[in-house]
Each structure stands twice: as C-alpha cells, then as structure tokens.
Design a protein around this motif. Structure first.
Motif, PDB file in Angstrom:
ATOM      1  N   ARG A  73      -3.260   4.486 -11.394  1.00  0.00           N
ATOM      2  CA  ARG A  73      -2.473   3.319 -10.978  1.00  0.00           C
ATOM      3  C   ARG A  73      -1.122   3.249 -11.679  1.00  0.00           C
ATOM      4  O   ARG A  73      -0.390   2.282 -11.520  1.00  0.00           O
ATOM      5  CB  ARG A  73      -3.246   2.002 -11.195  1.00  0.00           C
TER       6      ARG A  73
ATOM      7  N   GLN B 275       3.255  -0.115 -10.324  1.00  0.00           N
ATOM      8  CA  GLN B 275       1.959   0.458  -9.944  1.00  0.00           C
ATOM      9  C   GLN B 275       2.135   1.426  -8.790  1.00  0.00           C
ATOM     10  O   GLN B 275       2.933   1.161  -7.893  1.00  0.00           O
ATOM     11  CB  GLN B 275       0.983  -0.643  -9.521  1.00  0.00           C
TER      12      GLN B 275
ATOM     13  N   ASN C 277       1.266  -2.833  -3.553  1.00  0.00           N
ATOM     14  CA  ASN C 277       1.191  -2.748  -5.008  1.00  0.00           C
ATOM     15  C   ASN C 277       2.173  -3.757  -5.593  1.00  0.00           C
ATOM     16  O   ASN C 277       2.820  -4.500  -4.861  1.00  0.00           O
ATOM     17  CB  ASN C 277       1.514  -1.331  -5.504  1.00  0.00           C
TER      18      ASN C 277
ATOM     19  N   ARG D 109      -2.324   7.580  -8.056  1.00  0.00           N
ATOM     20  CA  ARG D 109      -3.236   6.734  -7.284  1.00  0.00           C
ATOM     21  C   ARG D 109      -4.581   6.576  -7.997  1.00  0.00           C
ATOM     22  O   ARG D 109      -5.360   5.681  -7.675  1.00  0.00           O
ATOM     23  CB  ARG D 109      -3.460   7.317  -5.892  1.00  0.00           C
TER      24      ARG D 109
END
Length: 533
Positions: free
Chosen positions: A34, A533, A529, A31
């Motif tokens: 990414r 990702q 997302n 997170r």
C-alpha cells in the motif's frame, strides 16, 4: 513454457507471470504494501507467484534501473542476512546469487518490450525516455545499442537517458540512444543531478514537493505560472535557491509555504523546457525515419499527458500510442516478454480489445469476501438487480461512489476497476474530494472517463480518438466547460479516458447509464486511494 519477469526497480518493483497473451498476471509491490511507488525488493509478489504456479520449467528474466540487481542484493546482504532470508522463504531461485540461469535485461529494452506487447500497430517507432536506465557498463562493448551511443556516453557509469527503436511485427532495432551522467552540484554539494530530460523533471519535483516521485504534480502545477525561458539545465539547477526547497511533509506545510510562487514558476519552467526538448527530439526523429507513420512512447516521461496532447496536435504521426504502464510498473512484464518472444511469435494487440487490467486474478472480490468486510452494523449491503443502473442513479443523485470490480489496473491511472467516481458537473466536487477524501493539494485536478463514441462531442479531439489510459490531456470544448468544470484543469484541459464497451463492459455500461439519466456521458474518475497510497 511460462516466463517470470522481475522488475527489481528503485521505484514500482513488480513481478509478471507470463504464460501467453491470455494468461498474464502483474503483481506490483505498491499494491501489496500500500506504499505508493514502492521499490522494495519484490519478495511479497514473488512469494505469491511461487505459491500459485509451478515454476519448474519457467525461465526468469530481471532488471533494475541503473544498478545490476545482483549488486543491490549483495549490498542488502552486507547490512542484514538477506540471502539467508531468501533461502528460508524459498525465494533464492529469484536471485542470481543462487540461480545463475536468471537472464538480465537492460532497462530501456524491458520498457520497449512491454510497449511492443501492447502495440496496436504492426510498424512504429518506439521511444523510451525516463529518469535513468541501465548503466553503460551493463552493455557488452560489442552490443549494437552501446556502440550506437558511445560517442554520447560519459564513461561506463553513464546511464540510459532515451532510446529510439524501430518496431516491425515484433522485431525491435535500436536506431538512436543517449546516455547521461549524474554529478555532484558545484553550488549545492549535497545534491546530484543530470541534464537528462526525465531526471531534470525529477529534480524539479524534488525542489517543489520534496519527492522525486511527484512529477505528475509538477505537470499539474505548471499551469499556474509563466515559465522562465532556459536553454541550459545545469545552469538553471545550480542557480535555484535550494534553501527555499520544500522540506516539509504535509499538504498543509506545502500549501502555506512562503515560497509557493517560486514553486509554480519552477513547475512551469520545467514543463516548458520538457515540451521543447521532448517534442523537438520527436520531430527530428520523425524527419529521420519518415516511413514510420505511428509512434509509441514509453518510460516515465510518457506520463506527461500535457506534452503528449501537444504532440498529437502537431499531426506529424497518423497516430500516437502510450501503453497503460509506461513507468517502471511495466518492467516485470517487459522482461517476461523478452523471454516469451524468444520462443513465440508477436501478435497485434488491437485498440478494440486491449486493456490495462493485468492485476492478480485473486484481486477480483468474491461475494464472501465482500460480506466479510462489510458485515458490521455500520453498513447496509444490498444486491441490486442491475449494479450499473443502481450506481448510475447514485451518481446522478450527487453521491461520491467507490467503484471496485474485476482485476486491478497495472499502471498509475484509475481506469474503471479501482476508481472513485462522481458527477463532473457537481459544484465543488474537486475541492470536496481533495479536502475530504483524497487529502491532496487543492490545486490538483481530476481526470474524467467518457464513452468512446461520445468523447469527441465534449473534447477537442477527432472522432474515434483512442485514449483508453488517460495518456492525453484534451481541451474541453467551450460548450461543455460548465458541465465538465470539476474535471477541467486551470489550462482548460482534462486528463480524460475513452472507454470502449469491448475494453471494459461493466464500466462502459455504468457511464452509458449515467448518460441516459443525465444526458452527460462522462464521469469524474480518480484512483481508489488517498494521497501517498
């Protein structure tokens, strides 16, 4: 005294700050970078924890799957000045090279503790099953878990494959354990494999998608072919034509592959074998420990929601539970909870109030942050009197909505805090999302979120069925197959989420308002997302 748990895992590295049940933060490397499923050494997460909290009196616990974390750090330092980097950034306290007080925890034990923390049952069996856990040599030879599995081990280099614990009010006892060995293929010397269930599924994922981390795609693809009946994983892997394995990178490369039919058959074969082994083992363990009426499944294999639903339908347990983060996202929390339980008492985490939103508190957007991002002439910023009624109307009108609120989810599923939403009956919604927003393969299905009270109306599940983390793929009732077409997979199931008001009030209100407008209390829900990702 707070505990810091560090998952220095090959995939999904994480850090957890655990003070008590009401003060937990889980920071996932993926997170922050990414990059999906990132297993980078969790420096970014550790830096945030170090800056935010006074860790003077904290205890630290760590784990890495397969290898000892210190061995990996020594290897990193042999390639570049890793230890110098840690000292310069005040992260040396998080490495056993500098800090001998860090406690090491084995991999399956960390998984089991994360499950124990989330457990809605006082007494249950906890099964941990994944790609690979700690090596046998990580266990002291007098350790109960090591001795229990010694006859199944292939030596000190063998890795955990599955572990079964009895759980009773916070007390975990290992009652069955199997190790596995990875070896070089005879037919394809560039490949290593194991006959372990999770690692077999990973290997098929590598064959089909050129990635060990695409097991979820394999599960979805399995519905498009008939399975080959196999009994010997080693023979099957040796006989696969690896010259046909996917080696491309893009969605287009994969979808236009001349070997597509081989991929669908391999997926179906892997899923069928997985179900036979997985469900067969659980049935045997239930017969061996009949006094346990509840089952908790964790580890990466617990994400197989197709098999989980088939297990539910057998009815051999009164209830089955899968935590929101069965994969390695939970290792930071699990190791932290090992330390917490040494000085504190376990508490039940009831179905009614538990949740999976342990992301950093700083991930909650402030009004100023929102305006700083959307302050250009490209965007119109409005503040409706009711965000749920306004958004429900947008959905009813056919819009696709990015829904961002509260703390982030701590597992792989979008559960209403970081979600893309739309009507489940909007013709072509799945294809549109795959092609234009998510950029995913066209076969891939979407999940759904439904109010807890209404779920049994739409799906073949009992009333008051708990599925808050999309852990079970339920059959859509014939009456609603048209209304739920865009969230119904090729096999007639939907990876659905039951949403209680007490678990996520704002998301519940949104679905409820949408239902009040459309008479359909269910929305398409996917992660906020794009692929990768």
């Amino acid at each position: 005294m707070p505990t810091v748990g560090i998952g220095k895992t090959l995939f999904n590295s994480s850090v957890c700050y655990f003070e008590d049940a009401d003060n937990i933060e889980v920071l996932l490397t993926e997170r922050l970078t990414r990059k999906k499923a990132s297993g980078a050494w969790p420096s970014l997460a550790l830096e945030k924890i170090r800056i935010k909290y006074d860790l003077t009196n904290s205890s630290i616990y760590e784990n890495r799957d397969v290898e000892d974390p210190l061995n990996i750090e020594l290897a990193l330092n042999s390639r570049f000045p890793f230890f110098e980097y840690l000292k310069e950034n005040k992260l040396d306290v998080f490495s056993r090279h500098f800090n001998k007080n860090i406690n090491y925890c084995t991999h399956h034990l960390a998984h089991a503790h994360a499950a124990a923390f989330m457990s809605p049952y006082h007494k249950a069996l906890i099964l941990v099953i994944d790609g690979a856990g700690s090596r046998a040599k990580a266990f002291n030879t007098s350790h109960a878990e090591y001795n229990l599995a010694k006859q199944n081990s292939f030596g000190e280099e063998a890795c955990e494959e599955r572990t079964l614990y009895t759980f009773d009010s916070g007390r975990l006892v290992c009652v069955d354990k199997k190790f596995q060995i990875f070896k070089k293929s005879k037919s394809h010397p560039q490949h290593y494999f194991s006959t372990g269930l999770g690692s077999f599924y990973e290997k098929i994922s590598e064959f089909i998608f050129n990635s060990k981390r695409s097991a979820g795609k394999v599960m979805g693809l399995a519905a498009f072919s008939e399975a080959e009946n196999i009994t010997d994983v080693e023979t099957y892997l040796e006989n696969l034509d690896w010259s046909h394995a996917f080696t491309g990178k893009s969605k287009k490369d994969w979808e236009t592959s001349e070997h597509f039919s081989e991929y669908t058959k391999a997926a179906a074969t892997a899923q069928a074998y997985f179900e036979k082994d997985y469900i067969g083992y659980i049935k045997n363990m239930q017969a061996k420990f009949p006094e346990y009426k509840y089952l908790i499944i964790t580890g990466g294999c617990a994400l197989n929601c197709t098999s989980n639903m088939k297990l539910i339908n057998l009815g051999i347990f009164e209830s089955i539970y899968v935590p929101p983060f069965p994969g390695d996202e939970s290792i930071g929390l699990g190791t932290a909870y090992v330390g917490y339980l040494k000085k504190n008492i376990w508490k039940l985490n009831s179905h009614e109030t538990q949740h999976g939103y342990f992301g950093p508190k700083s991930s909650i957007p402030t009004a100023n942050q929102v305006l700083s991002v959307f302050n250009s002439s490209e965007y119109e910023v409005i503040k409706p009197s009711s965000i749920t009624k306004h958004t429900a109307q947008l959905l009813a009108d056919g819009h696709v909505v990015a829904w961002f609120q509260g703390r982030s989810e701590s597992g792989p599923r979008a559960l209403g805090n970081r979600s893309i939403l739309c009507r489940p009956d909007k013709p072509g919604a799945k294809d549109y999302l795959n092609a234009n927003i998510k950029f995913r393969e066209s076969f891939r299905p979407y999940g759904s979120s439904v109010t807890f009270e209404k779920a049994h109306q739409y799906f073949e599940i009992p009333e008051k069925f708990n599925n808050p983390y999309m852990s079970f793929a339920a059959l859509v009732k014939p009456k609603y197959q048209k209304d739920l077409k865009e969230v119904t997979h090729h096999d007639g199931t939907s990876r659905m989420q039951t949403v209680r008001r007490s678990q996520n009030e704002l998301f519940y209100e949104l679905i409820n308002e949408f239902g009040n407008i459309t008479d359909l209390y269910c929305v398409l829900n996917t992660s906020l997302n794009i692929m990768g990702q």
